[in-house]
Write an enzyme that holds these catalytic residues in place. Structure first.
Site, PDB file in Angstrom:
ATOM      1  N   CYS A 156      47.365  37.308  36.550  1.00 51.79           N
ATOM      2  CA  CYS A 156      48.238  38.001  37.503  1.00 51.79           C
ATOM      3  C   CYS A 156      47.951  37.604  38.951  1.00 51.79           C
ATOM      4  O   CYS A 156      48.861  37.292  39.704  1.00 51.79           O
ATOM      5  CB  CYS A 156      48.097  39.510  37.349  1.00 51.79           C
ATOM      6  SG  CYS A 156      48.676  40.125  35.754  1.00 51.79           S
ATOM      7  N   HIS A 157      46.674  37.611  39.347  1.00 47.49           N
ATOM      8  CA  HIS A 157      46.336  37.318  40.737  1.00 47.49           C
ATOM      9  C   HIS A 157      45.154  36.369  40.879  1.00 47.49           C
ATOM     10  O   HIS A 157      44.596  36.226  41.962  1.00 47.49           O
ATOM     11  CB  HIS A 157      46.079  38.619  41.503  1.00 47.49           C
ATOM     12  CG  HIS A 157      47.256  39.534  41.488  1.00 47.49           C
ATOM     13  ND1 HIS A 157      47.348  40.604  40.634  1.00 47.49           N
ATOM     14  CD2 HIS A 157      48.415  39.493  42.179  1.00 47.49           C
ATOM     15  CE1 HIS A 157      48.519  41.204  40.819  1.00 47.49           C
ATOM     16  NE2 HIS A 157      49.177  40.558  41.743  1.00 47.49           N
ATOM     17  N   GLY A 158      44.704  35.767  39.778  1.00 49.87           N
ATOM     18  CA  GLY A 158      43.708  34.706  39.848  1.00 49.87           C
ATOM     19  C   GLY A 158      42.251  35.125  39.897  1.00 49.87           C
ATOM     20  O   GLY A 158      41.406  34.322  40.274  1.00 49.87           O
TER      21      GLY A 158
END
Length: 192
Positions: A156-158
């Site tokens: 989702c956001h690394g």
């Protein structure tokens, strides 16, 4: 000498039933307060009882998982309280990599020893929920991306987690959470 046998005491007007008037008033006050109390309880009881956990949540308050088939280097996903749980059998190399990391350099400083049970350091059990915004990280399934630190990667956001499921890169503020668990035998772990 005067004869007092036939005389009656004269009471002030309205004083004859004064004792009974007070008793009636007290009874009415007690009845009104009691009715209000019962009404309050009847009103609050459903509100309070709806906050109790439902039967399906209570049934999932703990779960037992057979870990005998998990080979070193493998991980599985299980469900605990309607959320994913990662159970990973760490290899000696993964344990060594996790122990090499300077704990003081971590955003959420915890050693592998802090995150596992004594004598079972190869078994890492964490909730499978990223601590950033609650996505499910990759790395527990066969062939999934494990990220640059060999643990888990949140698509989702690394956020990247290492082999001890500690946050190493990305926006997640904390390590993957370790739930309460205990080994009931060499092959069974009870979570919750």
């Amino acid at each position: 000498m005067a004869d007092h046998a036939g005389t009656e005491a004269v009471l002030p007007q309205g004083a004859e039933g004064a004792g009974e008037g007070v008793r009636r008033r007290d009874f009415i006050n007690i009845a009104a307060v009691s009715a209000a109390g019962v009404g309050g309880v009847v009103t609050l009881l459903p509100l309070i009882s709806q906050m109790a956990p439902s039967a399906d949540v209570l049934a999932e308050s703990s779960t037992e998982i057979d870990i005998s088939a998990i080979q070193p280097g493998q991980a599985i996903k299980a469900i605990f309280r309607k959320q994913p749980v990662f159970i990973r059998n760490l290899t000696p190399a993964e344990i060594e990599d996790a122990n090499k990391v300077d704990v003081g350099s971590l955003r959420d400083p915890e050693s592998l020893k802090d995150r596992t049970k004594e004598g079972k350091e190869n078994w890492l059990i964490t909730m499978g929920v990223c601590t950033h915004l609650g996505c499910v990280p990759l790395g527990a399934g066969e062939g999934e991306v494990k990220g640059e630190f060999g643990g888990y990667f949140c698509p989702c956001h690394g956020s990247s987690y290492d082999t001890a499921a500690r946050i190493r890169k990305g926006p997640a503020p904390k390590n993957l959470m370790v739930p309460e668990y205990a080994f009931t035998s060499d092959t069974i772990v009870k979570i919750g």
